[in-house]
Design an enzyme around this catalytic site. Structure first.
Site, short mmCIF file in Angstrom:
data_model
loop_
_atom_site.label_atom_id
_atom_site.label_comp_id
_atom_site.label_asym_id
_atom_site.label_seq_id
_atom_site.Cartn_x
_atom_site.Cartn_y
_atom_site.Cartn_z
N ASN A 185 0.88 -1.17 0.00
CA ASN A 185 0.00 0.00 0.00
C ASN A 185 0.92 1.22 0.00
O ASN A 185 1.52 1.54 1.02
CB ASN A 185 -0.89 -0.04 1.25
N TRP A 186 1.00 1.86 -1.14
CA TRP A 186 1.96 2.98 -1.26
C TRP A 186 1.45 4.26 -0.62
O TRP A 186 2.17 5.23 -0.53
CB TRP A 186 2.26 3.24 -2.74
N LYS A 187 0.19 4.26 -0.24
CA LYS A 187 -0.43 5.46 0.37
C LYS A 187 -0.20 6.66 -0.54
O LYS A 187 -0.18 6.51 -1.77
CB LYS A 187 0.10 5.65 1.79
N HIS A 240 -9.36 1.23 5.08
CA HIS A 240 -8.06 1.39 5.75
C HIS A 240 -8.23 2.31 6.96
O HIS A 240 -9.02 3.25 6.93
CB HIS A 240 -7.04 1.98 4.77
N GLU A 263 -6.53 4.67 8.03
CA GLU A 263 -6.31 6.09 7.77
C GLU A 263 -7.57 6.73 7.18
O GLU A 263 -7.87 7.89 7.43
CB GLU A 263 -5.09 6.27 6.84
N GLU A 287 -5.00 -4.81 10.63
CA GLU A 287 -3.96 -3.78 10.82
C GLU A 287 -4.21 -3.04 12.13
O GLU A 287 -5.01 -2.09 12.17
CB GLU A 287 -4.00 -2.78 9.66
N GLY A 311 3.01 2.30 10.78
CA GLY A 311 3.97 3.40 10.64
C GLY A 311 4.71 3.75 11.91
O GLY A 311 5.36 4.78 11.99
N SER A 344 3.91 -2.09 10.28
CA SER A 344 5.36 -2.20 10.49
C SER A 344 5.94 -3.55 10.08
O SER A 344 6.86 -4.06 10.72
CB SER A 344 5.73 -1.86 11.94
N GLY A 365 3.12 -0.92 4.19
CA GLY A 365 3.23 0.48 3.82
C GLY A 365 4.69 0.84 3.52
O GLY A 365 5.19 0.59 2.42
N GLY A 366 5.37 1.38 4.50
CA GLY A 366 6.72 1.92 4.31
C GLY A 366 7.68 1.01 3.57
O GLY A 366 8.37 1.44 2.63
P1 13P Z 1 3.42 0.41 7.57
O1 13P Z 1 3.90 -0.86 6.94
O2 13P Z 1 4.16 1.62 7.07
O3 13P Z 1 3.36 0.33 9.06
O4 13P Z 1 1.91 0.63 7.07
C1 13P Z 1 1.00 -0.41 7.19
C2 13P Z 1 -0.23 -0.08 6.44
O5 13P Z 1 -0.98 0.80 6.84
C3 13P Z 1 -0.51 -0.80 5.20
O6 13P Z 1 -1.81 -0.58 4.75
#
Ligand code: 13P
Length: 255
Positions: free
Chosen positions: A9-11, A95, A97, A167, A173, A213, A234-235
């Site tokens: 997920n590149w956000k 998600h 967020e 999640e 994050g 993470s 994500g990251g």
């Molecule tokens: P991180 O891997 O950066 O913690 O993000 C997880 C995430 O929200 C994937 O959708």
């Protein structure tokens, strides 16, 4: 046997040019992988170019959100059919967020799930508790509400078009990954919930990803747990090298 699914997920990261640079590297680095389903979820604007570049490869494309209406006066929104035409196979819905910053409710997420499935998209539906909810030890109620509310009216047949992503908000994050025991406990809870809501076969076939993470050095342990079927990342999905390591995680026997 559930095929592991690793999704990035590149956000809100990567311009189209940056996105193409990343997938050029990924396509090459991952071309021999067939035992893991690989998905990248770029921002809307990069979806089509990324899909055009990855067409014919083993990497699928997903979007990070969509709206539930088919068309009309909904300024700024994108429909399921638009995503399908642009090359998406998947779409992430609910998600944390989006729940947190855009106030998405389970009812709203439910409408989106019902809108994307008829278009032939597969939905990655996210659930997870906040730190406060974990500390109060009410995560079971929170997740049960998210699952039952989000999936209201979804049939057993439609569940085969879903992936659930657990999640925990406190792990996203933050570098604070859930322990494999913590994650397994919730994944098992979710699977048992599907046994109750649907049936054993449906629950057994459902893939449940962990997200929060996930890094190359912790994925193997997480994936060794019996109910963890993949990762939503994500990251660590923003760099070709680390995403490659995630997809090529060391397979340990499931416990
Ligand atoms: P991180 O891997 O950066 O913690 O993000 C997880 C995430 O929200 C994937 O959708």
């Amino acid at each position: 046997m559930r095929k592991p699914i690793i999704a990035g997920n590149w956000k809100m990261n990567k311009t189209v040019a940056e996105a193409l640079e990343l997938v050029k590297d990924l396509r090459f680095k991952l071309e021999n992988v067939s035992d893991v389903e690989i998905v990248v979820c770029p921002p809307f604007l990069a979806v089509q170019s990324v899909y055009q570049f990855l067409k014919g490869s083993n990497i699928k494309v997903g979007a990070q959100n969509c709206y539930f209406e088919k068309k009309g006066a909904f300024t700024g929104e994108v429909s399921p059919a638009m995503l399908k035409e642009a090359g998406c196979s998947f779409v992430i819905l609910g998600h944390s967020e989006r729940r947190q910053y855009f106030k998405e409710s389970d009812e709203f997420i439910n409408k989106k799930i019902k809108a994307v499935l008829p278009e032939g998209l597969l939905a990655i539906v996210c659930v997870g508790e906040t730190l406060e909810e974990r500390e109060k030890n009410i995560w079971k109620e929170v997740i049960k509400t998210q699952v039952t509310g989000g999936l209201k009216g979804i049939t057993k047949e439609e569940v085969s078009k879903l992936v659930i992503a657990y999640e925990p908000v406190w792990a996203i994050g933050t570098g604070k990954v859930a322990s494999k025991e913590q994650a397994q406990e919730v994944h098992k809870f979710i699977r048992d919930l599907f046994v109750k809501l649907y049936d054993k076969n449906t629950a057994e076939a459902l893939r449940i990803q962990y997200g929060g993470s996930v890094k190359p050095d912790n994925i193997s342990l997480l994936m060794s747990e019996p109910d963890i079927d993949g990762a939503l990342v994500g990251g660590a999905a923003l760099e070709a090298e680390s995403f490659m390591k995630l997809v090529k995680f060391e397979k340990k026997a499931k416990q």
